[in-house]
Every structure is written in C-alpha cells, then in structure tokens.
Design a protein around this motif. Sequence first.
Motif, PDB file in Angstrom:
ATOM      1  N   HIS A   1      -1.259  -4.457   7.280  1.00 18.94           N
ATOM      2  CA  HIS A   1      -1.282  -3.113   6.693  1.00 18.94           C
ATOM      3  C   HIS A   1      -1.532  -3.146   5.171  1.00 18.94           C
TER       4      HIS A   1
ATOM      5  N   HIS B   1      -4.323  -1.372   2.700  1.00 14.63           N
ATOM      6  CA  HIS B   1      -4.164  -0.579   1.468  1.00 14.63           C
ATOM      7  C   HIS B   1      -5.093  -1.099   0.378  1.00 14.63           C
TER       8      HIS B   1
ATOM      9  N   SER C   1       4.042   0.806  -1.956  1.00 16.93           N
ATOM     10  CA  SER C   1       4.163   1.770  -0.859  1.00 16.93           C
ATOM     11  C   SER C   1       5.637   2.050  -0.595  1.00 16.93           C
TER      12      SER C   1
ATOM     13  N   ASP D   1      -1.173   6.293   4.054  1.00 14.31           N
ATOM     14  CA  ASP D   1      -1.656   5.612   5.258  1.00 14.31           C
ATOM     15  C   ASP D   1      -2.830   6.350   5.923  1.00 14.31           C
TER      16      ASP D   1
END
Length: 328
Positions: A112, A116, A137, A299
């Motif tokens: 993930h 980003h 985040s 996201d």
Amino acid sequence: MAYILGIESSCDETAASVSLDGREILSDVVYSQADIHKKYGGVVPEIASRNHILSVTQVIEEAIGKAGIQKEELDAVAVTVRPGLIGALLVGLSAAKGFAYALGKPLVPVNHLHGHIAANYIADKTLEPPFICLVASGGHSHVVEVTDYNRFTVLGATMDDAAGEAFDKVARVLGLGYPGGPAVSRCAENGQATIPFPRPIHGRDFSFSGVKTAVINYVHKAEQKGEAVCKEDVAASFQAAIVDVLTTVTVAAAKEKGMKKIALAGGVAANQCLRLSLEKAANAAGMRLYMPPLSLCTDNGAMISCAGYYAYRAGERAPLSQNAFASL
Ligand code: KG4
Ligand code: ZN
C-alpha cells in the motif's frame, strides 16, 4: 502496452482503477465508507470488511466499464496485500484472486505504501527515481529513499504514532469529528500557532505521541482551571508542530542523500500547511517538490494500479495462495 487493474481495500475505501502502463489512468472508482465510520469516531475493522464485501465487485466492474475496455484485455490484476486492516485487505485480495483466476491473468501483489508513493508518477509524468518521499498516512509515517521504481529504503520513521493517527486523536480530544486530519486543518485556519508544543526528532526518526499527549494535557489543564480553550489556536499549534517535524526530517534526508527531488504521499499529504511548508523548505534548499492532487493523496485504486504496473514489469507475481498481512 499493459492494462493493469488495481484494487485497494486496506482501510475504509473500496477502490479500483484501470491504468495503461501505470501512469495513464483510464478509470478511478473510489467508494469511501467514511460516512459509515463517522458515528464511531474512527474506522471499525469488522464494519469496514463487511462494506468492502458489499461493494467490491461493483467497484471493480465500474472501473473496467469506465476504462472502456473488456476485462479480457487486462494484462494483470494488481492488489494491495499489505499493510492494513487484515479483514479489509482479504476482501480486496479475494476479489482480485477471483478475477485473475477467472480471466487467466497474473496476480500482482502491491504494498500500500508503494502505492501512495506511485501516486506521484500519475500526477507528474516526468518524475523518475531516485527521490526522497515522505509517506504520511493514518497508519504510517516514513521518510523513504526511492532508488528505483521497485527499490525502497526507509531512512526514518515515527517511533510511535503516525502523523494521521495523531491528527485523528487530537480531533477527538477537541471534539472535531472524524476523519480528524481535514477537521483539524479546517479548525486551524482560524487560529494562531502560539502554543509551543514539542517537536521531537531523534536522528532520522521522530515521535508524535508526545505532541498528542501535550495537546491532551493542555486541554485538560485548562478545563480543570475552568478556562476556555481556544480550539482554533490548539489546532493551529498542533498542526504547526507536526508539519515542522515532517518538513525538517524530509529535507534533512534529501540533503544527506544529495537528492534534488522530494515527493509527498499519503493521506496527510492532503494537508495544505504541510504542502506549503515543504514547498518553501524544498525551494530554499534548491530542491523540487512533487505532490499529488488531494484525490490521489488519500486511498485510491489508481495508485495501486500504477505501483502494480511497475511490479508487473519487474516480474513480480503472487500465487493464488497469496495471503494478506496487517504489518508493513
Ligand atoms: O492514506 P490514507 O487515506 O489512509 C491510510 O493509509 O491510512 O490516510 C488517512 C489519514 C487519516 O489519518 C486522515 O486524518 C489523514 O490521512 N488526513 C489528513 C488530511 N486529510 C487526510 N491529515 C491532515 N490534514 C489533512 N488535510
Ligand atoms: Zn493509505
């Protein structure tokens, strides 16, 4: 030429996107559950998983439809496999496996946080590694050296709370609601950063739990004395502390590595104060700052499709027995 379907479900956004060679986004569908979790003051993992189940197939179908291609034309299915809420991750991963298996296409695992970082490739088609990226985040705050599309070295990180987590907790203390980041920054617009909250930096690492505790103590002390708290000033002072720390460690890492490019990523990258501060510091140091538009900071599926393309190109493949992992 490769069409990549990217699927994201690590937290409370169910998202899917189709890209052409990673950087050309043909569709980007994001279904946010934020309104559902709002009343609980934060993301409830089980509720997140159940809502991903309800929407994931529709979100994927919509992404493929909007891209104007047939599913058979896809070259690979990329999916977030870590880090995140385990139940939430498993929903996206299971859907991705089903699609990949049914279509006979390769399954590509995506981290993930790499997603980003990749949001910057979509926002600026000229950006190429190497560069320094601040990834901030809700669950992570890292200063990362991106040496190649698939090579990352963590140079520094939070020793406790992530930046977004600190924003969310302070929003709760100030009664500003969820998600905390946008609420705190809106409140801070009408305040002065006059309260000297700490700015703890330890070498390349940093800490936000002390800043959060200092805010809580400040508010509680005022309440005990029966004094009114100026929420706007508290929000502005807290935000200034977090922004100062993130700006300092990021620019220091770029200087240390002799990098002239800095990129910004993650939900907290949507913070205007952070964007302005880093821009000023980067310019003063003769560096260029890259930052995605707000929609690519939080996201989304496009960033997973883009990171998935580079992983696909490097030959990364996941078996159908691929598991999801909560940790980095
Ligand atoms: O990247 P993201 O969408 O999800 C995770 O991977 O965690 O980041 C969500 C985090 C939340 O903690 C949210 O409060 C924070 O990003 N955030 C912000 C802003 N917008 C979102 N923090 C500060 N200022 C903002 N404008
Ligand atoms: Zn995220």
